[in-house]
Design a protein around this motif. Sequence first.
Motif, mmCIF file in Angstrom:
data_model
loop_
_atom_site.group_PDB
_atom_site.id
_atom_site.type_symbol
_atom_site.label_atom_id
_atom_site.label_comp_id
_atom_site.label_asym_id
_atom_site.label_seq_id
_atom_site.Cartn_x
_atom_site.Cartn_y
_atom_site.Cartn_z
ATOM 1 N N SER A 83 0.841 -1.204 0.000
ATOM 2 C CA SER A 83 0.000 0.000 0.000
ATOM 3 C C SER A 83 0.873 1.249 0.000
ATOM 4 C CB SER A 83 -0.926 0.005 1.212
ATOM 5 O OG SER A 83 -0.180 0.215 2.404
ATOM 6 N N ASN A 84 0.216 2.390 -0.176
ATOM 7 C CA ASN A 84 0.926 3.669 -0.156
ATOM 8 C C ASN A 84 0.943 4.302 1.223
ATOM 9 O OD1 ASN A 84 1.491 3.586 -2.904
ATOM 10 N ND2 ASN A 84 -0.382 4.666 -3.466
ATOM 11 N N SER A 85 0.071 3.861 2.105
ATOM 12 C CA SER A 85 -0.050 4.485 3.427
ATOM 13 C C SER A 85 -0.018 3.425 4.530
ATOM 14 C CB SER A 85 -1.343 5.299 3.518
ATOM 15 O OG SER A 85 -2.456 4.506 3.160
ATOM 16 N N GLY A 120 3.024 -0.020 -4.895
ATOM 17 C CA GLY A 120 2.787 0.604 -3.593
ATOM 18 C C GLY A 120 4.053 1.256 -3.047
ATOM 19 N N ARG A 121 3.896 2.383 -2.394
ATOM 20 C CA ARG A 121 5.041 3.171 -1.919
ATOM 21 C C ARG A 121 5.828 2.446 -0.831
ATOM 22 N NH1 ARG A 121 5.510 6.855 2.145
ATOM 23 N NH2 ARG A 121 3.273 6.802 2.542
ATOM 24 N N LYS A 122 5.141 1.726 0.053
ATOM 25 C CA LYS A 122 5.822 1.073 1.167
ATOM 26 C C LYS A 122 6.849 0.057 0.691
ATOM 27 C CE LYS A 122 3.839 3.210 4.543
ATOM 28 N NZ LYS A 122 4.634 4.066 5.455
ATOM 29 N N THR A 139 3.228 3.656 -7.920
ATOM 30 C CA THR A 139 2.574 4.131 -6.694
ATOM 31 C C THR A 139 1.082 4.372 -6.904
ATOM 32 O OG1 THR A 139 4.647 5.189 -6.029
ATOM 33 C CG2 THR A 139 2.641 5.881 -4.883
ATOM 34 N N ASP A 143 -3.413 2.725 -5.233
ATOM 35 C CA ASP A 143 -4.615 3.420 -4.766
ATOM 36 C C ASP A 143 -5.776 3.287 -5.743
ATOM 37 O OD1 ASP A 143 -3.654 4.309 -2.342
ATOM 38 O OD2 ASP A 143 -2.803 6.149 -3.186
#
Length: 321
Positions: A83-85, A120-122, A139, A143
């Motif tokens: 995920s990104n967050s 995903g950013r993570k 990224t 989402d």
Amino acid sequence: MPSLKEIKNRIASVNSTRKITSAMKMVASSKLHHAQRQIENMLPYETMLEQILKTFLASDAVAESVFERVREVKRLALVVFASNSSLCGGFNSNIIKQMLQAIKEYEHLGKENIVIYPIGRKVAEKVAKLGYPSGGEFTALADKPNMNDCIDIAAELGEKFLNGELDRVELIYHHFKSAGSQVLTRKAFLPIDVESELEGEHDRDLTSTVITKKAQDYLKKHHHDEEEHSVEAKPLNDNFIVEPDMDTVLRVLIPKLAHLALYTALLDSNASEHAARMVAMQTATDNADELLRELNLQYNKSRQQAITSELLDIVGGTVNN
């Protein structure tokens, strides 16, 4: 013992945090409902493609695709979905652990021969920190799942596999079963094992975003009913006539199956992220409620103790006078 003012400030702080976690839980629940609807809309196409391939494979005709050829692994690609967050429990950490485990199994190939496609950013940040080659920047895809982007990625991986630039491609993601159950999954993407792909994983609960025992019981019963009523695909005719030929048809269908596998993994990961965040925020809200009960009890005890102390002082002063 903390003063009444300190306890009161603490209660106000916990109340503010509880409002945030409760709101985030509601947002995650709404996003999960949307993600479930996307999976539900995709399933009929998946089922039909699966039925077509089963029918072909159940016939006597034998066709071999270059995408099915297993060869010695010298270069590996991992498509990792995160995920990104944050604030979604162990969702990202479990994915990264699984990725590290896969890397460890192939570490003899060397860093330069292990390419990671981070969705995903993570996971992208972790890949950059480890120093492994990245397949690109995806990224936005984490989402907003997009079929066209999945086709582009699958086409790129397929072309590299055909050219010998890659010998194996694996997917690492969470398979969404229900709002309370997401299964960490690692499976081969290329070469395609058609028979294992055809088994499918249709035991999903897409009816609710409520995490209850009833939802889990539904999932188990649904899976049990599928096992009882499952029927193996049988050819309608042992002598199929395929135009132009079986090889050509499978060369078209198998890449479509690859596109679908990548898109399904993306939808699964997206739904699992929202479900994990909903669980985490619900747990945080419950913990805040419990903490508020304890703080209110402590506040009432301290207040009662202060009142009693003041009364004793008054009574003692009266007696002395």
